[in-house]
Design an enzyme around this catalytic site. Structure first.
Site, PDB file in Angstrom:
ATOM      1  N   CYS A   1      26.609   4.991  38.331  1.00 57.37           N
ATOM      2  CA  CYS A   1      25.596   6.032  38.585  1.00 57.37           C
ATOM      3  C   CYS A   1      26.190   7.428  38.668  1.00 57.37           C
ATOM      4  CB  CYS A   1      24.840   5.705  39.868  1.00 57.37           C
ATOM      5  SG  CYS A   1      23.881   4.219  39.691  1.00 57.37           S
TER       6      CYS A   1
ATOM      7  N   ASP B   1      23.773  12.343  25.556  1.00 54.41           N
ATOM      8  CA  ASP B   1      25.191  11.948  25.536  1.00 54.41           C
ATOM      9  C   ASP B   1      26.060  12.933  24.749  1.00 54.41           C
ATOM     10  OD1 ASP B   1      24.552   9.791  27.055  1.00 54.41           O
ATOM     11  OD2 ASP B   1      24.790   8.291  25.482  1.00 54.41           O
TER      12      ASP B   1
ATOM     13  N   ARG C   1      35.799   3.439  29.007  1.00 53.73           N
ATOM     14  CA  ARG C   1      34.521   2.710  29.049  1.00 53.73           C
ATOM     15  C   ARG C   1      33.822   2.789  27.690  1.00 53.73           C
ATOM     16  NH1 ARG C   1      30.532   5.089  32.341  1.00 53.73           N
ATOM     17  NH2 ARG C   1      29.376   3.491  31.233  1.00 53.73           N
TER      18      ARG C   1
ATOM     19  N   ARG D   1      19.929   6.669  39.218  1.00 55.25           N
ATOM     20  CA  ARG D   1      19.483   5.977  37.999  1.00 55.25           C
ATOM     21  C   ARG D   1      18.693   4.745  38.411  1.00 55.25           C
ATOM     22  NH1 ARG D   1      24.216   6.159  33.562  1.00 55.25           N
ATOM     23  NH2 ARG D   1      22.523   5.499  32.224  1.00 55.25           N
ATOM     24  N   PRO D   2      17.399   4.939  38.660  1.00 53.64           N
ATOM     25  CA  PRO D   2      16.565   3.839  39.133  1.00 53.64           C
ATOM     26  C   PRO D   2      16.383   2.769  38.060  1.00 53.64           C
ATOM     27  CG  PRO D   2      15.227   5.775  38.648  1.00 53.64           C
ATOM     28  CD  PRO D   2      16.653   6.188  38.470  1.00 53.64           C
ATOM     29  N   ILE D   3      15.951   1.577  38.474  1.00 51.93           N
ATOM     30  CA  ILE D   3      15.653   0.522  37.495  1.00 51.93           C
ATOM     31  C   ILE D   3      14.197   0.073  37.628  1.00 51.93           C
ATOM     32  CG2 ILE D   3      18.030  -0.298  37.194  1.00 51.93           C
ATOM     33  CD1 ILE D   3      17.321  -2.636  39.099  1.00 51.93           C
ATOM     34  N   ASP D   4      13.371   0.965  38.202  1.00 55.19           N
ATOM     35  CA  ASP D   4      11.961   0.602  38.419  1.00 55.19           C
ATOM     36  C   ASP D   4      11.247   0.241  37.117  1.00 55.19           C
ATOM     37  OD1 ASP D   4      12.475   3.406  37.958  1.00 55.19           O
ATOM     38  OD2 ASP D   4      10.327   3.759  38.212  1.00 55.19           O
ATOM     39  N   LEU D   5      11.578   0.923  36.012  1.00 57.02           N
ATOM     40  CA  LEU D   5      10.888   0.631  34.746  1.00 57.02           C
ATOM     41  C   LEU D   5      11.278  -0.752  34.219  1.00 57.02           C
ATOM     42  CD1 LEU D   5      11.308   4.116  33.017  1.00 57.02           C
ATOM     43  CD2 LEU D   5       9.238   3.206  34.081  1.00 57.02           C
TER      44      LEU D   5
ATOM     45  N   LYS E   1      28.977   1.597  21.412  1.00 55.10           N
ATOM     46  CA  LYS E   1      28.990   1.038  22.778  1.00 55.10           C
ATOM     47  C   LYS E   1      27.573   0.675  23.230  1.00 55.10           C
ATOM     48  CE  LYS E   1      29.178   3.305  27.290  1.00 55.10           C
ATOM     49  NZ  LYS E   1      27.773   3.301  27.475  1.00 55.10           N
ATOM     50  N   ASN E   2      26.636   1.583  23.003  1.00 56.90           N
ATOM     51  CA  ASN E   2      25.288   1.353  23.526  1.00 56.90           C
ATOM     52  C   ASN E   2      24.531   0.291  22.752  1.00 56.90           C
ATOM     53  OD1 ASN E   2      25.832   3.206  25.449  1.00 56.90           O
ATOM     54  ND2 ASN E   2      24.499   4.817  24.640  1.00 56.90           N
TER      55      ASN E   2
ATOM     56  N   ARG F   1      26.347   0.143  34.553  1.00 58.26           N
ATOM     57  CA  ARG F   1      24.899   0.123  34.695  1.00 58.26           C
ATOM     58  C   ARG F   1      24.240  -0.843  33.723  1.00 58.26           C
ATOM     59  NH1 ARG F   1      20.206   2.625  36.240  1.00 58.26           N
ATOM     60  NH2 ARG F   1      18.638   2.628  34.601  1.00 58.26           N
TER      61      ARG F   1
HETATM   62  C1  UD1 Z   1      21.008   4.671  27.811  1.00 55.76           C
HETATM   63  C2  UD1 Z   1      22.421   4.854  27.319  1.00 55.76           C
HETATM   64  C3  UD1 Z   1      23.000   6.170  27.826  1.00 55.76           C
HETATM   65  C4  UD1 Z   1      22.081   7.329  27.475  1.00 55.76           C
HETATM   66  C5  UD1 Z   1      20.643   7.062  27.926  1.00 55.76           C
HETATM   67  C6  UD1 Z   1      19.660   8.104  27.466  1.00 55.76           C
HETATM   68  C7  UD1 Z   1      23.187   2.556  27.182  1.00 55.76           C
HETATM   69  C8  UD1 Z   1      24.126   1.511  27.688  1.00 55.76           C
HETATM   70  N1  UD1 Z   1      23.237   3.751  27.817  1.00 55.76           N
HETATM   71  O1  UD1 Z   1      21.081   4.596  29.234  1.00 55.76           O
HETATM   72  O2  UD1 Z   1      24.277   6.360  27.218  1.00 55.76           O
HETATM   73  O3  UD1 Z   1      22.530   8.499  28.108  1.00 55.76           O
HETATM   74  O4  UD1 Z   1      20.213   5.785  27.403  1.00 55.76           O
HETATM   75  O5  UD1 Z   1      19.696   8.237  26.102  1.00 55.76           O
HETATM   76  O6  UD1 Z   1      22.455   2.346  26.238  1.00 55.76           O
HETATM   77  N2  UD1 Z   1      14.682   5.861  34.229  1.00 55.76           N
HETATM   78  C9  UD1 Z   1      13.875   5.622  35.317  1.00 55.76           C
HETATM   79  N3  UD1 Z   1      13.627   4.332  35.690  1.00 55.76           N
HETATM   80  C10 UD1 Z   1      14.193   3.275  35.031  1.00 55.76           C
HETATM   81  C11 UD1 Z   1      15.010   3.524  33.911  1.00 55.76           C
HETATM   82  C12 UD1 Z   1      15.242   4.834  33.534  1.00 55.76           C
HETATM   83  O7  UD1 Z   1      13.358   6.551  35.936  1.00 55.76           O
HETATM   84  O8  UD1 Z   1      13.933   2.117  35.407  1.00 55.76           O
HETATM   85  C13 UD1 Z   1      14.950   7.245  33.807  1.00 55.76           C
HETATM   86  C14 UD1 Z   1      16.423   7.606  33.963  1.00 55.76           C
HETATM   87  O9  UD1 Z   1      16.738   8.012  35.277  1.00 55.76           O
HETATM   88  C15 UD1 Z   1      16.580   8.713  32.962  1.00 55.76           C
HETATM   89  C16 UD1 Z   1      15.617   8.312  31.833  1.00 55.76           C
HETATM   90  O10 UD1 Z   1      14.718   7.370  32.410  1.00 55.76           O
HETATM   91  O11 UD1 Z   1      16.156   9.923  33.501  1.00 55.76           O
HETATM   92  C17 UD1 Z   1      16.260   7.702  30.616  1.00 55.76           C
HETATM   93  O12 UD1 Z   1      17.076   6.627  31.017  1.00 55.76           O
HETATM   94  P1  UD1 Z   1      17.326   5.359  30.086  1.00 55.76           P
HETATM   95  O13 UD1 Z   1      16.806   5.623  28.721  1.00 55.76           O
HETATM   96  O14 UD1 Z   1      16.836   4.159  30.810  1.00 55.76           O
HETATM   97  O15 UD1 Z   1      18.906   5.324  30.027  1.00 55.76           O
HETATM   98  P2  UD1 Z   1      19.818   4.050  30.060  1.00 55.76           P
HETATM   99  O16 UD1 Z   1      19.181   2.926  29.330  1.00 55.76           O
HETATM  100  O17 UD1 Z   1      20.320   3.816  31.437  1.00 55.76           O
END
Ligand code: UD1
Length: 453
Positions: free
Chosen positions: A116, A304, A396, A121-125, A22-23, A92
């Protein structure tokens, strides 16, 4: 409301082919819009998150079809750069379209993504990576308007975010010049995305390590790609066999992607042998408690798989401590496991599981994808009947979780609750409804793969 009804305590035995990841498939499908022409994505699992992604591609002007386990995307006529809120909220990972649309069309307009249930789950990065490449992003009442001329630059992710790494890779394909992403996530799904981008003609290197380099601006074309096996689905079936006991052979997932997880199963008393893409697993007797499990970015223990392993250990013996380092609200399955007799104390990032020998069947509610699958794992090892609600979460990410478990001998059926007033005939029709829907969706035999769209 539908639920799985599980009669626990039957050992699982046999062979199982694991679905595509899926991912991996979600960013790969988004990447297909980078170039005009047709891409064929094989080993594509049948998931509601995939359906939602295909809906977005269609809305943007792509032609989309299915032929067995392959999805066909023709992105030649891609025209729209805007994704409406109701589609963005479905999941997401829709945020991944930001980088892809910027690379192909130079602009994108989306709302904040949904999905969420694991806490904030921010998207700032994601946004700071795209800004570092020259994107101008305006945030206005939940809507993101992006444009600007992208240029290859050096960027550094403050955290190895999977999604932000993928977004930056996609955007970098549309940049003039060289982009260097340091602090990148190293997950196998990122390596898989790199494989697809290279098949499309992109110059991307370094995935699997923490520095990824993209030489942008190359002409891209459609390509054929086979999605990597789903390591978390594999972990799910192994935990199920660990909880219920038995001997299982899994194919289609790379054991090298599960090294730390497989070590935990061995420590818990299971036998694990690997040969190429085969995992041979056996478990006799209750699982033992193991040393502290700390979730971490790849190659660490996957967040996960945390709920899945916890569910398997809860019905074993001995004590295990879990430390969840990735997400704030990832212990929502704990209260449900307690309903089944589990002894788990959770506070903040830490949960301590003391095996109780055998869980007992109960009615439980899944509230997120892996948490719901963990309740299925618990039910398979429990005494008596467990009903797991929240199947929309499971759909999902799992392609036929119940039917695959049945091939291993599990007693698991999908049931519609509140069927007391229904005649047997209506219940029977409901039971088969999903198959008919699959045909209507074009997943059945069809001569022109695009004809249903
Ligand atoms: C992906 C996987 C999800 C898995 C996660 C961590 C997909 C579709 N989903 O989610 O199944 O649980 O990786 O292995 O691939 N963060 C921020 N700011 C951001 C982005 C992330 O602070 O802009 C934080 C998140 O809150 C979290 C950490 O970074 O604490 C890791 O998140 P991230 O690796 O981005 O997870 P996803 O890509 O959403």
């Amino acid at each position: 409301m539908n639920c799985y009804e599980i009669r626990g305590g039957r050992p699982l035995n046999g062979r199982l082919a694991v679905q595509g990841a899926k991912n991996s498939v979600l960013p790969v499908l988004a990447a297909a819009l980078l170039a005009p022409g047709q891409s064929v994505i094989r080993n594509c699992p049948d998931l509601t998150d995939v359906t939602a992604t295909l809906d977005i591609l269609r809305l943007l002007g792509c032609r989309v079809g299915r032929e067995g386990d392959a999805v066909l995307i023709d992105a030649t006529a891609l025209s729209a750069a805007e994704i409406p809120e109701e589609l963005m909220r479905e999941m997401r990972s829709s945020v991944i379209f930001l980088g892809a649309l910027l690379a192909r069309l130079g602009s994108a307009r989306i709302s904040y993504p949904g999905g969420c249930e694991l806490g904030p789950r921010p998207i700032d990065l994601h946004l700071s990576a795209l800004r570092a490449l020259g994107a101008e992003i305006r945030e206005d009442q939940g809507c993101l308007r992006c444009g600007g001329r992208l240029e290859g630059r050096k960027l550094c992710l403050a955290m190895p975010s999977v999604g932000a790494t993928e977004n930056a890779m996609l955007a970098a394909c549309g940049c003039e010049g060289v982009t260097c992403i340091s602090g990148a996530a190293r997950e196998p799904e990122i390596v898989d995305l790199q494989r697809f981008l290279r098949a499309m003609g992109a110059d991307v290197r370094g995935a699997g390590g923490s520095v990824i380099t993209v030489r942008g601006g190359r002409p891209l074309h459609g390509a054929t790609h086979r999605v990597v096996g789903d390591r978390i689905a594999a972990a799910t079936y192994l935990c199920a066999a660990g909880a219920a006991g038995g001997e299982v052979e899994l194919t289609g997932a790379d054991p090298a992607h599960l090294t730390v997880f497989l070590d935990c199963l061995e420590e818990a008393g299971c036998r694990v042998r690997t040969e190429g893409e085969r995992i041979l697993f056996s478990s006799r007797g209750p699982l033992r408690g193991i040393s502290t499990v700390r979730t971490a970015p790849y190659p660490g223990f996957p967040t996960d798989a945390q709920a899945l392993l916890m569910a398997a250990l809860a019905g074993g013996s001995g004590t295990t401590m879990f430390v969840e380092n990735m997400f704030d609200s990832r212990y929502r399955h704990v209260d449900e496991l307690r309903r089944m007799g589990a002894d788990i104390r959770a506070s903040g990032r830490v949960a301590v599981v003391s095996g109780v020998g055998k869980l007992r069947g109960a009615f439980v509610q899944g509230t997120d994808l892996r948490g719901a699958a963990a309740l299925v794992v618990a039910g398979l090892g429990a005494e008596g009947v467990t009903r797991v609600a929240g199947l929309r979460h499971i759909r999902r990410g799992y392609d036929g979780l119940d039917s695959r478990l049945r091939t291993l001998g599990a007693e698991i059926r999908e049931r519609t609750e509140n069927t007391r007033n229904e005649s047997g005939d209506r219940r029977h029709r409901r039971w088969h409804q999903r198959d008919e829907t699959a045909e209507e969706d074009g997943t059945g035999a069809c001569s022109d793969p695009y004809s249903k769209f």
